[in-house]
Design an enzyme around this catalytic site. Structure first.
Site, PDB file in Angstrom:
ATOM      1  N   HIS A 110       0.840  -1.188   0.000  1.00 34.88           N
ATOM      2  CA  HIS A 110       0.000   0.000   0.000  1.00 34.88           C
ATOM      3  C   HIS A 110       0.877   1.240   0.000  1.00 34.88           C
ATOM      4  O   HIS A 110       1.949   1.258   0.587  1.00 34.88           O
ATOM      5  CB  HIS A 110      -0.987   0.013   1.172  1.00 34.88           C
TER       6      HIS A 110
ATOM      7  N   HIS B 225       0.864   5.260   0.846  1.00 35.58           N
ATOM      8  CA  HIS B 225       0.177   6.315   1.573  1.00 35.58           C
ATOM      9  C   HIS B 225       0.205   7.600   0.751  1.00 35.58           C
ATOM     10  O   HIS B 225       1.243   7.973   0.203  1.00 35.58           O
ATOM     11  CB  HIS B 225       0.874   6.591   2.912  1.00 35.58           C
TER      12      HIS B 225
END
Length: 146
Positions: free
Chosen positions: A107, A109
């Site tokens: 992931h 950010h």
């Protein structure tokens, strides 16, 4: 909302895969064939978004090359959108891979930033190379690993 633990002991299912599949409630901001993005449930600042590839990929080193452009194109578009929507001064992008990775699914950010928002130098100390020879030696090690 997504929780910070990466694997549920009872189901052995990735929380981000659950979010992708609709089994975990998240505030979705983007849903595309190869990438999704949703608000972080524990944001550094309001508007903090997580961008993930749809397939379960543990980290950036394992990301298939055909997902590089879709993922980072999304990161770029969301960086522009979050900056505008949150009236931010800038954006911080980050991805932990292994160390400090709270969810074992790649992931990125997208965090809105403002001048004097309290994130000073973010979270890490800065080091110096002993001399130019050490700098050159480290660069050579990385080049040889490529």
């Amino acid at each position: 909302m997504a929780k910070s633990s990466h694997i549920s002991a009872s189901t052995d299912v990735c929380k981000f895969c659950q979010a992708r599949d609709g089994g975990l409630e998240v505030a979705m901001v983007l849903d595309e064939p190869q990438v999704i993005a949703f608000l972080d449930h524990r944001p550094l600042f309001k508007g903090h978004v997580l961008v993930i590839p749809r397939p379960h990929v543990r980290n950036l080193m394992e990301l298939p090359e055909d997902l590089l452009t879709p993922l980072f194109s999304c990161v770029q578009r969301l960086s522009i959108a979050v900056k505008s929507a949150m009236e931010a001064d800038g954006i911080f992008n980050a991805s932990n891979n292994g160390v400090s990775q709270s969810v074992d699914h790649l992931h990125v950010h997208v965090v809105p930033r403002r001048k004097k928002d309290g994130l000073r130098g973010f979270m890490w100390p800065r080091l110096k190379y002993a001399d130019h020879a050490e700098l050159d030696a480290v660069a050579a090690r990385i080049r040889s690993a490529l």
